[in-house]
Scaffold this motif. Structure first.
Motif, PDB file in Angstrom:
ATOM      1  N   THR A  56      -0.781  -1.462  -7.357  1.00  0.00           N
ATOM      2  CA  THR A  56       0.123  -0.530  -6.644  1.00  0.00           C
ATOM      3  C   THR A  56       1.206  -0.037  -7.601  1.00  0.00           C
ATOM      4  O   THR A  56       1.694  -0.791  -8.435  1.00  0.00           O
ATOM      5  CB  THR A  56       0.773  -1.236  -5.437  1.00  0.00           C
ATOM      6  OG1 THR A  56      -0.247  -1.679  -4.555  1.00  0.00           O
ATOM      7  CG2 THR A  56       1.720  -0.313  -4.688  1.00  0.00           C
ATOM      8  N   LEU A  86      -2.214   3.582  -4.213  1.00  0.00           N
ATOM      9  CA  LEU A  86      -1.051   3.282  -3.367  1.00  0.00           C
ATOM     10  C   LEU A  86       0.216   3.303  -4.209  1.00  0.00           C
ATOM     11  O   LEU A  86       0.261   2.730  -5.300  1.00  0.00           O
ATOM     12  CB  LEU A  86      -1.246   1.892  -2.728  1.00  0.00           C
ATOM     13  CG  LEU A  86      -0.189   1.443  -1.725  1.00  0.00           C
ATOM     14  CD1 LEU A  86      -0.096   2.402  -0.539  1.00  0.00           C
ATOM     15  CD2 LEU A  86      -0.508   0.034  -1.213  1.00  0.00           C
ATOM     16  N   HIS A 117      -0.613  -7.480   1.388  1.00  0.00           N
ATOM     17  CA  HIS A 117      -1.599  -6.375   1.352  1.00  0.00           C
ATOM     18  C   HIS A 117      -1.563  -5.534   2.635  1.00  0.00           C
ATOM     19  O   HIS A 117      -2.611  -5.061   3.112  1.00  0.00           O
ATOM     20  CB  HIS A 117      -3.030  -6.925   1.219  1.00  0.00           C
ATOM     21  CG  HIS A 117      -3.312  -7.616  -0.091  1.00  0.00           C
ATOM     22  ND1 HIS A 117      -2.675  -7.299  -1.267  1.00  0.00           N
ATOM     23  CD2 HIS A 117      -4.175  -8.619  -0.404  1.00  0.00           C
ATOM     24  CE1 HIS A 117      -3.144  -8.064  -2.233  1.00  0.00           C
ATOM     25  NE2 HIS A 117      -4.029  -8.885  -1.743  1.00  0.00           N
ATOM     26  N   GLN A 118      -0.394  -5.342   3.195  1.00  0.00           N
ATOM     27  CA  GLN A 118      -0.341  -4.771   4.543  1.00  0.00           C
ATOM     28  C   GLN A 118      -0.997  -3.394   4.661  1.00  0.00           C
ATOM     29  O   GLN A 118      -1.768  -3.141   5.590  1.00  0.00           O
ATOM     30  CB  GLN A 118       1.105  -4.707   5.051  1.00  0.00           C
ATOM     31  CG  GLN A 118       1.157  -4.122   6.460  1.00  0.00           C
ATOM     32  CD  GLN A 118       2.418  -4.409   7.197  1.00  0.00           C
ATOM     33  OE1 GLN A 118       3.207  -5.259   6.777  1.00  0.00           O
ATOM     34  NE2 GLN A 118       2.637  -3.711   8.291  1.00  0.00           N
ATOM     35  N   VAL A 119      -0.655  -2.502   3.742  1.00  0.00           N
ATOM     36  CA  VAL A 119      -1.171  -1.131   3.877  1.00  0.00           C
ATOM     37  C   VAL A 119      -2.698  -1.139   3.743  1.00  0.00           C
ATOM     38  O   VAL A 119      -3.421  -0.533   4.540  1.00  0.00           O
ATOM     39  CB  VAL A 119      -0.516  -0.198   2.825  1.00  0.00           C
ATOM     40  CG1 VAL A 119      -1.104   1.198   2.910  1.00  0.00           C
ATOM     41  CG2 VAL A 119       1.003  -0.157   3.021  1.00  0.00           C
ATOM     42  N   LYS A 120      -3.180  -1.881   2.752  1.00  0.00           N
ATOM     43  CA  LYS A 120      -4.642  -1.925   2.540  1.00  0.00           C
ATOM     44  C   LYS A 120      -5.337  -2.516   3.767  1.00  0.00           C
ATOM     45  O   LYS A 120      -6.390  -2.020   4.190  1.00  0.00           O
ATOM     46  CB  LYS A 120      -4.958  -2.768   1.302  1.00  0.00           C
ATOM     47  CG  LYS A 120      -4.484  -2.103   0.013  1.00  0.00           C
ATOM     48  CD  LYS A 120      -4.671  -3.002  -1.180  1.00  0.00           C
ATOM     49  CE  LYS A 120      -4.112  -2.355  -2.435  1.00  0.00           C
ATOM     50  NZ  LYS A 120      -3.915  -3.290  -3.522  1.00  0.00           N
ATOM     51  N   ASP A 157       1.311  -5.034  -5.091  1.00  0.00           N
ATOM     52  CA  ASP A 157       0.081  -5.533  -5.704  1.00  0.00           C
ATOM     53  C   ASP A 157      -0.019  -5.042  -7.145  1.00  0.00           C
ATOM     54  O   ASP A 157       0.580  -4.031  -7.513  1.00  0.00           O
ATOM     55  CB  ASP A 157      -1.145  -5.018  -4.930  1.00  0.00           C
ATOM     56  CG  ASP A 157      -1.167  -5.512  -3.491  1.00  0.00           C
ATOM     57  OD1 ASP A 157      -0.536  -6.550  -3.217  1.00  0.00           O
ATOM     58  OD2 ASP A 157      -1.798  -4.847  -2.652  1.00  0.00           O
ATOM     59  N   TYR A 202       5.210   4.680   1.912  1.00  0.00           N
ATOM     60  CA  TYR A 202       4.154   4.694   0.891  1.00  0.00           C
ATOM     61  C   TYR A 202       3.406   6.014   0.918  1.00  0.00           C
ATOM     62  O   TYR A 202       3.206   6.609   1.988  1.00  0.00           O
ATOM     63  CB  TYR A 202       3.127   3.593   1.161  1.00  0.00           C
ATOM     64  CG  TYR A 202       3.673   2.197   0.989  1.00  0.00           C
ATOM     65  CD1 TYR A 202       3.581   1.540  -0.227  1.00  0.00           C
ATOM     66  CD2 TYR A 202       4.285   1.543   2.058  1.00  0.00           C
ATOM     67  CE1 TYR A 202       4.089   0.259  -0.387  1.00  0.00           C
ATOM     68  CE2 TYR A 202       4.797   0.265   1.909  1.00  0.00           C
ATOM     69  CZ  TYR A 202       4.697  -0.370   0.683  1.00  0.00           C
ATOM     70  OH  TYR A 202       5.208  -1.631   0.538  1.00  0.00           O
TER      71      TYR A 202
HETATM   72  N1  URA Z   1       0.705  -2.894   1.000  1.00  0.00           N
HETATM   73  C1  URA Z   1      -0.339  -3.205   0.193  1.00  0.00           C
HETATM   74  O1  URA Z   1      -1.473  -3.313   0.646  1.00  0.00           O
HETATM   75  N2  URA Z   1      -0.081  -3.397  -1.107  1.00  0.00           N
HETATM   76  C2  URA Z   1       1.134  -3.270  -1.668  1.00  0.00           C
HETATM   77  O2  URA Z   1       1.297  -3.429  -2.883  1.00  0.00           O
HETATM   78  C3  URA Z   1       2.203  -2.935  -0.818  1.00  0.00           C
HETATM   79  C4  URA Z   1       1.962  -2.752   0.509  1.00  0.00           C
END
Ligand code: URA
Length: 241
Positions: free
Chosen positions: A107, A204, A188-191, A104, A134
């Motif tokens: 990020t 991140l 946006h997986q981690v978020k 992102d 991450y």
């Molecule tokens: N997950 C996220 O939410 N954002 C990123 O940029 C990468 C992984």
């Protein structure tokens, strides 16, 4: 590999094909010590010695850069309004480079930039389960319960829950610091994973992708070429089922 002289020189960033054709016709190029004036001459990239305006030009089929992506630039090859990650790679020679996957805009961290499409495909293909690691700062208290839920897989609003992910808590409080290892690369997986447990990612940074680890010496916005060892390890990993 055998390729046309004008492509050889254009790939190595010495101008557009039409500019190079002119340069070749006006005698700026020699191959194995002999001036060559035909741009369609075939060059053996492993054997032939090419000089452009007297300077040797060594052919590289692939370029591989590790970038510590800063916040504020987009993971694209070009953009009319925004600065892209490719704008940061000033010494690149090839004009067919692209970022392997997307981070992102806000990020930071590890981004591989290359023109090796096969390697990129294998690193990104969902079936390969390449680990991405991450570091994140989270608004809210990350708990052992979250660790269990991340390990089970979370519903983040897609067809399927996420694959089991490894959450490690460095510190936990009003703000928490964590490391997260995931094997997918959803949008946006981690978020979205933290949203699913009622928390917000406020910083991140990607630290690792498969065998490739972000070089701590690179400040945000800095980059370097991958070492031969790093490329070899990525290619070996690529062959694993
Ligand atoms: N997950 C996220 O939410 N954002 C990123 O940029 C990468 C992984």
């Amino acid at each position: 590999m055998k390729i046309r002289l004008d492509k050889y020189l254009a790939d190595m960033g010495l101008g557009t094909r039409s500019q190079i054709k002119k340069d070749v016709r006006t005698g700026s190029v020699s191959v194995n010590g002999t001036a060559v004036c035909r741009p369609d001459v075939k060059i053996d990239t492993d054997k032939d010695q090419v000089l452009f305006q007297g300077q040797p030009v060594i052919y590289e089929e692939y370029e591989y850069y590790m970038l510590n992506k800063p916040a504020g630039v987009v993971s694209a090859t070009e953009d009319r309004r925004e600065k892209t990650v490719l704008d940061l790679i000033r010494e690149r020679r090839r004009n067919d480079l692209f970022p392997v996957g997307r981070l992102d805009k806000d990020t930071e961290g590890l981004l591989l930039i290359t023109n090796d499409g096969k390697l990129a495909h294998n690193l990104l293909s969902p079936g390969r389960h390449v680990d991405k690691v991450y570091f994140a700062r989270i608004k809210g208290k990350v708990t052992e319960r979250d660790v269990i839920e991340f390990a089970r897989g979370l519903d983040i609003g897609d067809d399927k829950p996420t694959f089991p992910a490894k959450l490690h808590i460095y510190s936990s409080g009003k703000l928490s610091e964590i490391r997260l290892t995931i094997r997918e690369g959803r949008f946006h997986q981690v978020k979205r994973m933290f949203q699913a447990v009622g928390k917000e990612v406020i910083f991140l940074k990607r630290l690792q992708m498969g065998t490739l680890v972000l070089d701590e010496k690179l400040h945000p916005g800095e980059y370097r070429k991958l070492t031969e060892e790093e490329v070899k390890n990525l290619c070996l990993q690529e062959k694993k089922p």
